[in-house]
Design an enzyme around this catalytic site. Sequence first.
Site, PDB file in Angstrom:
ATOM      1  N   ASP A   1      -8.744  10.426   5.681  1.00  0.00           N
ATOM      2  CA  ASP A   1      -8.205  10.197   4.557  1.00  0.00           C
ATOM      3  C   ASP A   1      -9.254   9.457   3.576  1.00  0.00           C
ATOM      4  OD1 ASP A   1      -5.335  10.598   3.887  1.00  0.00           O
ATOM      5  OD2 ASP A   1      -4.648   9.633   5.555  1.00  0.00           O
TER       6      ASP A   1
ATOM      7  N   TYR B   1      -3.382   2.578   7.576  1.00  0.00           N
ATOM      8  CA  TYR B   1      -3.755   2.445   9.282  1.00  0.00           C
ATOM      9  C   TYR B   1      -4.627   0.982   9.440  1.00  0.00           C
ATOM     10  CZ  TYR B   1      -3.599   7.576   8.211  1.00  0.00           C
ATOM     11  OH  TYR B   1      -3.211   8.826   8.065  1.00  0.00           O
TER      12      TYR B   1
HETATM   13 MN   MN3 Z   1      -3.831  11.166   2.645  1.00  0.00          MN
END
Ligand code: MN3
Length: 323
Positions: A70, A108
């Site tokens: 990401d 996260y």
């Molecule tokens: Mn993503």
Amino acid sequence: MTFSLNKIHKAVNWNKEDDSFTQAFWEQNVKQFWLPEEISVSKDLKIWNELNETERGLYKKVLAGLTLLDTKQGNNGIPSMMSLTDNLQRKAVLSFMGTMEEIHAKSYSSIFTTLLSNREIDELFEWIESEETLQRKAELILEQYENTTDEKSLYLSMVTSVFLESFLFYSGFFYPLFLSGQGKMVASGEIISLILRDESLHGKYIGLLAQEKFEKFNDEERKELKNKMYEIFKNLMENEIEYTKLIYNGSGLEEEVINFLQYNANRALENLGFEGYYEVKPVNSIVLNGLSTETKTHDFFSTKGNGYQKGVYEELQDEDFII
Ligand code: MN3
Ligand code: MN3
């Protein structure tokens, strides 16, 4: 004072449709907006402490791997595609998606900070930097993103982006879906479901942009690009299998995760307008359940507790994107 313009500077005009799908994607992206702060991960602490060392180790690693993807998608992938996109509404959709990538990456960390000590978090981020298969994955992706200079390389960056979002993420999504499907780590699983919902939208949108671009190349160029696409595909898959075998080692799930990767790799190719590559065996039913729209929507709201229910969420249908 006299001033000579280098070019005409245009402003984005949303009052007219630039194409038949971008405005629908803008609306859906905005409807899906969410923040990790709205989900209380601390509900998972009890179960987290009941997981064994191997299970916790695996959970941490899948999320760490996703964090790296990401990060790269937000910092390199989206900007590389935006830089060569002239259409201003499309640029805006990409920009919004890029913001969501940063939100995904940050989410996260909000799971880590709830479940792990500072020392464990530091060790995990050191692991990201030292794990070869993970570093290689980032490099394979960046090789494309950082060399987006013309229409052909832009097409291949879109291809890479669809591979990343519709396929590479799924080695990481498997385990949280597998646990939350059994009522474990449900709040963290909800974050993963929200990310997954975004990625599936992103994969569709960038897939459409890529297909449109592909149509504009001549036969020879298409052949060349298709070969390059499969080369990227095979390199990524080869590395992904190695990565999967390594992090899922000892879980007994390795083969099922690889099968799941192949299932999603076929879907990535379909997003790009190509046929599936693998003959896929049935996907683990607990995990498949987590992917299924209807069931997910049901579980999604029933496991909310304090409730994440913002705006109106309707799943996009293929009919919404007739081009
Ligand atoms: Mn993503
Ligand atoms: Mn994305």
